[in-house]
Write a protein that holds these residues in place. Sequence first.
Motif, short mmCIF file in Angstrom:
data_model
loop_
_atom_site.label_atom_id
_atom_site.label_comp_id
_atom_site.label_asym_id
_atom_site.label_seq_id
_atom_site.Cartn_x
_atom_site.Cartn_y
_atom_site.Cartn_z
N ASP A 23 -31.39 98.28 -25.11
CA ASP A 23 -32.90 97.90 -24.80
C ASP A 23 -32.80 96.31 -24.31
O ASP A 23 -31.87 95.61 -24.87
CB ASP A 23 -33.73 97.99 -26.14
CG ASP A 23 -35.26 98.16 -25.97
OD1 ASP A 23 -35.57 98.02 -24.61
OD2 ASP A 23 -35.97 97.95 -26.79
N GLU A 24 -33.96 95.86 -23.53
CA GLU A 24 -33.91 94.38 -23.10
C GLU A 24 -32.65 93.88 -22.78
O GLU A 24 -32.09 93.16 -23.09
CB GLU A 24 -34.34 93.66 -24.28
CG GLU A 24 -35.67 93.71 -25.26
CD GLU A 24 -36.66 93.86 -24.26
OE1 GLU A 24 -36.61 93.52 -23.24
OE2 GLU A 24 -37.85 94.20 -24.72
N ILE A 25 -32.16 94.92 -21.56
CA ILE A 25 -30.83 94.55 -21.04
C ILE A 25 -30.77 93.03 -20.32
O ILE A 25 -29.95 92.68 -20.13
CB ILE A 25 -30.65 95.52 -19.94
CG1 ILE A 25 -29.29 95.42 -19.31
CG2 ILE A 25 -31.58 95.49 -18.58
CD1 ILE A 25 -28.10 95.95 -20.20
N ASP A 26 -31.99 92.36 -20.02
CA ASP A 26 -32.06 91.25 -19.36
C ASP A 26 -31.32 89.98 -20.26
O ASP A 26 -31.06 89.09 -19.94
CB ASP A 26 -33.28 90.66 -19.16
CG ASP A 26 -34.53 90.80 -20.26
OD1 ASP A 26 -34.71 89.72 -20.65
OD2 ASP A 26 -34.71 91.75 -20.47
N ALA A 27 -31.17 90.24 -21.59
CA ALA A 27 -30.77 89.45 -22.85
C ALA A 27 -29.22 89.18 -22.30
O ALA A 27 -28.62 87.97 -22.43
CB ALA A 27 -30.80 90.00 -23.99
N ARG A 32 -26.18 85.86 -12.91
CA ARG A 32 -25.31 84.84 -13.37
C ARG A 32 -25.32 83.51 -12.47
O ARG A 32 -25.84 83.75 -11.16
CB ARG A 32 -23.74 85.41 -12.91
CG ARG A 32 -23.23 86.51 -14.24
CD ARG A 32 -22.14 86.99 -13.65
NE ARG A 32 -22.35 88.18 -12.52
CZ ARG A 32 -21.35 88.94 -11.82
NH1 ARG A 32 -20.24 88.82 -12.36
NH2 ARG A 32 -21.61 89.78 -11.16
N GLY A 33 -25.12 82.15 -13.08
CA GLY A 33 -25.37 81.17 -12.39
C GLY A 33 -24.37 81.14 -11.15
O GLY A 33 -23.55 81.64 -11.12
N ALA A 34 -24.64 79.90 -10.44
CA ALA A 34 -23.90 79.39 -9.35
C ALA A 34 -22.59 78.82 -9.86
O ALA A 34 -21.95 78.02 -8.84
CB ALA A 34 -24.50 78.64 -8.34
N GLY A 35 -22.41 78.53 -11.15
CA GLY A 35 -21.34 77.73 -11.78
C GLY A 35 -21.38 76.18 -11.61
O GLY A 35 -20.67 75.58 -12.12
N LEU A 36 -22.67 76.09 -11.52
CA LEU A 36 -23.27 74.56 -11.90
C LEU A 36 -23.03 74.34 -13.54
O LEU A 36 -23.50 75.27 -14.41
CB LEU A 36 -24.22 74.33 -11.27
CG LEU A 36 -24.52 74.62 -9.96
CD1 LEU A 36 -26.20 74.61 -9.41
CD2 LEU A 36 -23.90 73.55 -9.06
N GLY A 37 -23.06 73.31 -13.96
CA GLY A 37 -23.04 72.99 -15.29
C GLY A 37 -21.82 73.70 -15.86
O GLY A 37 -20.81 73.50 -15.73
N ASN A 38 -22.25 74.29 -17.13
CA ASN A 38 -21.26 74.84 -17.88
C ASN A 38 -20.90 76.47 -17.43
O ASN A 38 -21.63 77.31 -17.23
CB ASN A 38 -21.78 75.17 -19.29
CG ASN A 38 -20.91 75.65 -20.39
OD1 ASN A 38 -19.45 75.92 -19.83
ND2 ASN A 38 -21.19 76.22 -21.49
N ARG A 43 -22.56 84.28 -22.16
CA ARG A 43 -23.50 85.42 -21.54
C ARG A 43 -22.88 85.99 -20.41
O ARG A 43 -22.72 87.38 -20.32
CB ARG A 43 -24.85 85.09 -21.15
CG ARG A 43 -25.88 86.27 -21.18
CD ARG A 43 -27.46 85.70 -20.72
NE ARG A 43 -27.61 84.61 -19.96
CZ ARG A 43 -28.17 83.64 -20.00
NH1 ARG A 43 -28.92 83.39 -21.09
NH2 ARG A 43 -28.23 82.84 -18.72
N GLU A 44 -22.17 85.11 -19.53
CA GLU A 44 -21.57 85.87 -18.48
C GLU A 44 -20.37 86.55 -18.72
O GLU A 44 -20.05 87.71 -18.21
CB GLU A 44 -21.32 84.60 -17.72
CG GLU A 44 -22.57 83.79 -16.97
CD GLU A 44 -22.01 83.09 -15.83
OE1 GLU A 44 -20.87 83.00 -15.34
OE2 GLU A 44 -23.07 82.20 -15.14
N GLN A 45 -19.63 86.13 -19.79
CA GLN A 45 -18.58 86.89 -20.34
C GLN A 45 -18.93 88.25 -20.66
O GLN A 45 -18.45 89.24 -20.33
CB GLN A 45 -17.87 86.09 -21.33
CG GLN A 45 -17.14 84.83 -21.12
CD GLN A 45 -16.40 84.47 -21.99
OE1 GLN A 45 -16.05 84.84 -23.07
NE2 GLN A 45 -15.79 82.91 -21.89
N THR A 46 -20.01 88.31 -21.25
CA THR A 46 -20.60 89.76 -21.89
C THR A 46 -20.85 90.57 -20.80
O THR A 46 -20.70 91.68 -20.70
CB THR A 46 -21.82 89.28 -22.68
OG1 THR A 46 -21.38 88.09 -23.78
CG2 THR A 46 -22.26 90.58 -23.48
N LEU A 47 -21.71 90.04 -19.75
CA LEU A 47 -22.08 90.62 -18.56
C LEU A 47 -20.62 90.90 -17.80
O LEU A 47 -20.61 92.49 -17.41
CB LEU A 47 -23.12 89.63 -17.66
CG LEU A 47 -23.36 90.64 -16.55
CD1 LEU A 47 -24.07 91.88 -16.67
CD2 LEU A 47 -24.29 89.58 -15.61
#
Length: 409
Positions: A23-27, A32-38, A43-47
Amino acid sequence: GASRVRDMFEQAKKNAPCIVFIDEIDAVGRHRGAGLGNGNDEREQTLNQLLVEMDGFEANEGIIIIAATNRPDVLDPALLRPGRFDRQVVVPRPDIEGREKILAVHMKKVPLAPDVNARTIARGTPGFSGADLANLVNEAALMAARRGKRMVAMSEFEDAKDKVMMGTERKSMVMTEDEKKMTAYHEAGHALVSVHEPASDPIHKATIIPRGRALGMVMRLPERDNYSYHRDKMHANLAVSMGGRVAEEIIFGYDKVSSGASGDIQYATKLARDMVTQWGMSDLMGPLQYEEEQGETFLGYSQSQRVHMSDETAKKIDLEIRKLIDDSYDRAKHVLTKHEKQLHALANALLEYETLSGDEIDELVEKGKFDRPDGEVAKPTAVPSAGASIPKAGRNKKGPFGDPKPQGA
């Protein structure tokens, strides 16, 4: 985290055949970001782990994955490609048939009076979601309990619907006679323009009892679930939204116009801007889209919005929006000046009875009077029967003039 995703899929494989529901898969499945910042985002590893695991199924493993979200627009495209989530099922707000069945489910828990008709309530609640309908039944039951009744009657459902759609009555609010009179003419102005605009939705009820943040309200309900919005109706809605302001000016004079129309002006400006920039309803600007829906910041999209127009075009758009609003103002002025007697009659009836139903307003406009037995409360107009159809995007549940704005129409 990524390790928990691995554990979950290991368990699923042990228990196959099985269904994994997220449920609430958007969590975890957010763009994924463009690699800017951190760049090392948990969350990206989880995805990434989720994407790897979903790719790793053999055809005969017998694991089905289902996920739900309210924000499909922010999901990572890699998650939605065939082979991961192959099938997307859109669940819109329920139509009239759906609302009737949802009401039947929630009404099972409540002792109902014989006069309660789920179909009538479903007709009068276009745009309500399942949760809204559950809340409606709950409010009606609470009202019946407060009134010391053993059963929930149709009158409780009507009052609950008013409370949910328009806000709670503010009984403690003391208004001076001048303010009451101003509010009565403001609402009468909206109601009268609505009656004389053929494309406008029929009036459900008009009230000068303060509710929510509004000092009064004209509630209009569509005759059926609407799925597209026609040009004549847009122009009618613009004229109706200006009706309150125009009535104040005609009756009390230019200097006595109040701030009560702020909600109407906000609504009308947004509608006019959408007509020009998104729906191609301006002859001068043509059927082009000039503005994109504003994406939220921090959803993984670029923060800067591209502007697809020159300064010259932006000026023209502003002038077109102004023209639409001015035309609707003149249209409302024409109706109210022509039918000034009806405006006085309607405002006086509102001052006397505080709440009028749509039928009573129609009778008053046609015959100059209406009959209501002493001590009887206004019965809201039953919404004519209509069929169901397809979902309309972006409809405001409360309707254009049920918005909780200061003295919103």
